[in-house]
Write an enzyme that holds these catalytic residues in place. Sequence first.
Site, PDB file in Angstrom:
ATOM      1  N   CYS A   1      48.423  32.777  25.963  1.00  0.00           N
ATOM      2  CA  CYS A   1      49.202  31.660  25.458  1.00  0.00           C
ATOM      3  C   CYS A   1      50.662  32.070  25.261  1.00  0.00           C
ATOM      4  O   CYS A   1      50.996  33.241  25.264  1.00  0.00           O
ATOM      5  CB  CYS A   1      48.623  31.198  24.138  1.00  0.00           C
ATOM      6  SG  CYS A   1      46.850  30.963  24.212  1.00  0.00           S
TER       7      CYS A   1
ATOM      8  N   ARG B   1      53.334  32.280  33.085  1.00  0.00           N
ATOM      9  CA  ARG B   1      52.175  32.964  32.507  1.00  0.00           C
ATOM     10  C   ARG B   1      50.866  32.238  32.821  1.00  0.00           C
ATOM     11  O   ARG B   1      49.802  32.818  32.682  1.00  0.00           O
ATOM     12  CB  ARG B   1      52.320  33.030  30.978  1.00  0.00           C
ATOM     13  CG  ARG B   1      53.467  33.866  30.503  1.00  0.00           C
ATOM     14  CD  ARG B   1      53.730  33.572  29.043  1.00  0.00           C
ATOM     15  NE  ARG B   1      52.577  33.934  28.250  1.00  0.00           N
ATOM     16  CZ  ARG B   1      52.495  35.016  27.507  1.00  0.00           C
ATOM     17  NH1 ARG B   1      53.504  35.839  27.452  1.00  0.00           N
ATOM     18  NH2 ARG B   1      51.419  35.280  26.806  1.00  0.00           N
TER      19      ARG B   1
ATOM     20  N   TRP C   1      46.257  29.050  27.004  1.00  0.00           N
ATOM     21  CA  TRP C   1      45.326  29.568  28.021  1.00  0.00           C
ATOM     22  C   TRP C   1      44.019  29.700  27.261  1.00  0.00           C
ATOM     23  O   TRP C   1      43.877  30.570  26.396  1.00  0.00           O
ATOM     24  CB  TRP C   1      45.840  30.911  28.532  1.00  0.00           C
ATOM     25  CG  TRP C   1      44.863  31.688  29.349  1.00  0.00           C
ATOM     26  CD1 TRP C   1      44.005  32.649  28.890  1.00  0.00           C
ATOM     27  CD2 TRP C   1      44.642  31.617  30.754  1.00  0.00           C
ATOM     28  NE1 TRP C   1      43.278  33.158  29.926  1.00  0.00           N
ATOM     29  CE2 TRP C   1      43.641  32.545  31.082  1.00  0.00           C
ATOM     30  CE3 TRP C   1      45.202  30.840  31.773  1.00  0.00           C
ATOM     31  CZ2 TRP C   1      43.180  32.725  32.377  1.00  0.00           C
ATOM     32  CZ3 TRP C   1      44.747  31.036  33.057  1.00  0.00           C
ATOM     33  CH2 TRP C   1      43.752  31.963  33.355  1.00  0.00           C
TER      34      TRP C   1
ATOM     35  N   ASN D   1      48.762  32.749  19.108  1.00  0.00           N
ATOM     36  CA  ASN D   1      48.318  33.534  20.277  1.00  0.00           C
ATOM     37  C   ASN D   1      47.353  34.587  19.765  1.00  0.00           C
ATOM     38  O   ASN D   1      47.577  35.158  18.696  1.00  0.00           O
ATOM     39  CB  ASN D   1      49.492  34.295  20.907  1.00  0.00           C
ATOM     40  CG  ASN D   1      50.342  33.421  21.776  1.00  0.00           C
ATOM     41  OD1 ASN D   1      50.093  32.237  21.878  1.00  0.00           O
ATOM     42  ND2 ASN D   1      51.345  34.004  22.389  1.00  0.00           N
ATOM     43  N   GLY D   2      46.321  34.906  20.557  1.00  0.00           N
ATOM     44  CA  GLY D   2      45.385  35.961  20.153  1.00  0.00           C
ATOM     45  C   GLY D   2      44.020  35.371  19.875  1.00  0.00           C
ATOM     46  O   GLY D   2      43.709  34.249  20.283  1.00  0.00           O
TER      47      GLY D   2
ATOM     48  N   GLU E   1      37.396  49.937  45.715  1.00  0.00           N
ATOM     49  CA  GLU E   1      38.410  49.099  45.072  1.00  0.00           C
ATOM     50  C   GLU E   1      39.814  49.630  45.388  1.00  0.00           C
ATOM     51  O   GLU E   1      40.733  48.860  45.680  1.00  0.00           O
ATOM     52  CB  GLU E   1      38.151  49.042  43.555  1.00  0.00           C
ATOM     53  CG  GLU E   1      39.161  48.274  42.735  1.00  0.00           C
ATOM     54  CD  GLU E   1      39.295  46.802  43.119  1.00  0.00           C
ATOM     55  OE1 GLU E   1      38.489  46.304  43.920  1.00  0.00           O
ATOM     56  OE2 GLU E   1      40.242  46.168  42.628  1.00  0.00           O
TER      57      GLU E   1
ATOM     58  N   LYS F   1      42.768  47.573  47.424  1.00  0.00           N
ATOM     59  CA  LYS F   1      44.134  47.361  46.908  1.00  0.00           C
ATOM     60  C   LYS F   1      45.158  47.775  47.949  1.00  0.00           C
ATOM     61  O   LYS F   1      46.147  47.086  48.198  1.00  0.00           O
ATOM     62  CB  LYS F   1      44.387  48.179  45.633  1.00  0.00           C
ATOM     63  CG  LYS F   1      43.738  47.756  44.369  1.00  0.00           C
ATOM     64  CD  LYS F   1      44.201  46.447  43.794  1.00  0.00           C
ATOM     65  CE  LYS F   1      43.367  45.331  44.347  1.00  0.00           C
ATOM     66  NZ  LYS F   1      42.231  44.891  43.639  1.00  0.00           N
TER      67      LYS F   1
ATOM     68  N   GLU G   1      45.309  45.285  50.874  1.00  0.00           N
ATOM     69  CA  GLU G   1      45.839  43.966  50.525  1.00  0.00           C
ATOM     70  C   GLU G   1      47.354  43.934  50.477  1.00  0.00           C
ATOM     71  O   GLU G   1      47.964  42.978  50.923  1.00  0.00           O
ATOM     72  CB  GLU G   1      45.353  43.566  49.116  1.00  0.00           C
ATOM     73  CG  GLU G   1      43.948  43.097  49.027  1.00  0.00           C
ATOM     74  CD  GLU G   1      43.617  42.707  47.591  1.00  0.00           C
ATOM     75  OE1 GLU G   1      43.545  43.602  46.724  1.00  0.00           O
ATOM     76  OE2 GLU G   1      43.435  41.515  47.331  1.00  0.00           O
TER      77      GLU G   1
ATOM     78  N   HIS H   1      27.631  61.495  59.299  1.00  0.00           N
ATOM     79  CA  HIS H   1      26.809  60.604  60.132  1.00  0.00           C
ATOM     80  C   HIS H   1      27.676  59.739  61.045  1.00  0.00           C
ATOM     81  O   HIS H   1      27.212  58.734  61.565  1.00  0.00           O
ATOM     82  CB  HIS H   1      25.915  59.734  59.250  1.00  0.00           C
ATOM     83  CG  HIS H   1      24.949  60.545  58.446  1.00  0.00           C
ATOM     84  ND1 HIS H   1      23.863  61.175  59.006  1.00  0.00           N
ATOM     85  CD2 HIS H   1      24.952  60.887  57.138  1.00  0.00           C
ATOM     86  CE1 HIS H   1      23.216  61.847  58.062  1.00  0.00           C
ATOM     87  NE2 HIS H   1      23.867  61.684  56.923  1.00  0.00           N
TER      88      HIS H   1
ATOM     89  N   LYS I   1      45.310  33.554  45.623  1.00  0.00           N
ATOM     90  CA  LYS I   1      44.752  34.063  44.364  1.00  0.00           C
ATOM     91  C   LYS I   1      43.353  33.525  44.112  1.00  0.00           C
ATOM     92  O   LYS I   1      42.497  34.213  43.601  1.00  0.00           O
ATOM     93  CB  LYS I   1      45.693  33.702  43.219  1.00  0.00           C
ATOM     94  CG  LYS I   1      45.281  34.276  41.883  1.00  0.00           C
ATOM     95  CD  LYS I   1      45.504  35.782  41.839  1.00  0.00           C
ATOM     96  CE  LYS I   1      44.855  36.435  40.641  1.00  0.00           C
ATOM     97  NZ  LYS I   1      44.628  37.874  40.841  1.00  0.00           N
TER      98      LYS I   1
HETATM   99  C1  F6R Z   1      41.380  41.566  45.260  1.00  0.00           C
HETATM  100  C2  F6R Z   1      41.171  40.188  44.883  1.00  0.00           C
HETATM  101  C3  F6R Z   1      40.060  39.433  45.532  1.00  0.00           C
HETATM  102  C4  F6R Z   1      39.211  38.745  44.467  1.00  0.00           C
HETATM  103  C5  F6R Z   1      38.151  37.852  45.130  1.00  0.00           C
HETATM  104  C6  F6R Z   1      37.258  37.186  44.122  1.00  0.00           C
HETATM  105  O1  F6R Z   1      42.500  42.104  44.665  1.00  0.00           O
HETATM  106  O2  F6R Z   1      41.854  39.667  44.054  1.00  0.00           O
HETATM  107  O3  F6R Z   1      39.293  40.266  46.315  1.00  0.00           O
HETATM  108  O4  F6R Z   1      38.620  39.730  43.679  1.00  0.00           O
HETATM  109  O5  F6R Z   1      38.787  36.862  45.896  1.00  0.00           O
HETATM  110  O6  F6R Z   1      37.974  36.347  43.274  1.00  0.00           O
HETATM  111  P1  F6R Z   1      37.370  35.840  41.924  1.00  0.00           P
HETATM  112  O7  F6R Z   1      37.171  37.034  41.037  1.00  0.00           O
HETATM  113  O8  F6R Z   1      38.394  34.891  41.386  1.00  0.00           O
HETATM  114  O9  F6R Z   1      36.063  35.185  42.243  1.00  0.00           O
END
Ligand code: F6R
Length: 609
Positions: A2, A27, A74, A100-101, A482, A486, A489, A505, A604
Amino acid sequence: MCGIVGYIGEKNAAEILVAGLEKLEYRGYDSAGIAVYDGASLSVRKELGRLKNLEEALSKSPLTGNAGIGHTRWATHGMPSTKNSHPHTSMDGKFAVVHNGIIENYGELREALTNKGCVFTSETDTEVIPHLIDYHYENNGGDFLRAVKSAIVSLTGSFAIGILCKDFPDTLIAVRKDSPLIVGLGKGENFIASDIPAILSETRDVLFLDDGEIAVITKDGVSITALDGNPVIRDVHRVTFNENAAQKGGFEHFMIKEIHEQPKAVADTLRGRLSLSAPVKFDGIEPEILKDIDKIHIIACGSAYHAGLVGKTAIERLAKIPVSVELSSEYRYNNPLTDSKTLVIAISQSGETADTLAGMRLAKSLGARVLAITNVVGSTVAREASGVFYTYAGPEISVASTKAYATQLVAIYLFAVFAAEVLGRTSPEELYTIKSELLNIPELIKQTISTEAEIAALSKKIYKETDMYYLGRGLDYAVAMEGSLKLKEISYIHSETYAGGELKHGPIALIEDKTVVLAISCDKDLCGKMESNIKEVITRGAFVVLLANDATKPMHAEFSEVITVPETLPLLTPLSAVAALQLLAYYVAKNLGYDIDKPRNLAKSVTVE
Ligand code: F6R
């Protein structure tokens, strides 16, 4: 997360509040509202959705006055809705509060206040604050400051609060504990804000409140006291950065800001759920969710899937229930052996990922109970699940997930401990050790992030590569996946992940002179075997970047570079290691000059199948 803004002076408060809230739009929020003292009472306007909805409401029915508080919400407790948005008021409208919090003990306070006759109009934790202040005000002979102090000593959790009282139109009170709050200083006017950008067009002179401090603000002055009443003298800080930089908290990109926010995001996600003296509280999820369950299926995509892989190990080890982890997009078409004895855990930051939603719906149709782990209150995943556990990462703006992933890990570890406690499958001593270490994790992540400069220097040696390979065993393998995601991406460098034992293998054929290999070796039980895999690639000329901790590093004889992360229990190593890989990906992409927060081809929230 928030946002708060507050004003007291001679100008039109509503205009200043809305302008401040606009600066906090980056935000992310689901509703917004303001309260203004209009000369007779505290008038409130709040609207669900974008700020323009609030602006439209204000244009139809303006609020005039020179003191006010505003908020972008939020959602954490209670769905996004007009009634749940801030400001919240006491029953007679004498007090208006923005917060907030999280108020952890709001349940008990709500019950106690209800017993005293309070009628609540929202589902939020925040609403207890104005009622509590009102209660103390009536019992403190109408002393605003004393009433606030008496109220806040009963609050546990984290809070930044702005409060107005109709009887004191010249005073704005602000309180901070574990949630940022600043006071902005003007001439004949003063401000409060949760974030600098909210007031930067009005003033650059700010006072930072510390935890447990209360500021009493009038248009002509500010006095800060500690909770015990001792006065606090605070130097004025002059903000030198511009608004754009301020939105990113002075960081160049949201991604690096969010990497740095991880200790707080993790602490927020643990808060109120984990203590050493009581079983894990998994929000509203009752132990019955595990009744007669003989298996767990985790479904998720991308980073959330990688969190699920860690979850499999944690749940199987602690709760001794068989777990399978599937990409949501695959689960749907695999004729899954899901039935009424299956608990399906859907992990999704956004709560809107189409494949995960479809997987959940399928699981429900097969008779399974579905538990969601998500970061977005009121998201579709949250609404459709039988139970939901929220991560408190706050809005994640950078496309590449960092803090949301870290909080997903925390959520799944908490679930593993919760299930182990309910089912009594791990000794209380072992669970105590794990719980103690989980409480220490925010500190360990801070230590990992403190290696940023070394990682940035290392990135300069490898950023021109076209291929990189990540290796790991056990949980290190999950973290390696992971880290590799990153890198792909945001730097567009081809990278792949292999389990250490799989190298021979096939994939070892790819290793040649100077091939970059990231070897993750944080598990002291597996580092001996990893050492053999590292030797296999070094023999073929690889440039090996070792990621290890003080327990595992001595097991490795040769490597080209090393990143050292803090040691923790082998089961929890992903939490201390992943920030280093996020930082490496970030700095590699930064050297390449890419648009880190908005990488090509990516969105996103993936709402298409
Ligand atoms: C990687 C990334 C994506 C999400 C994936 C799932 O950095 O952001 O791989 O993890 O699209 O998204 P959510 O968690 O929103 O279902």
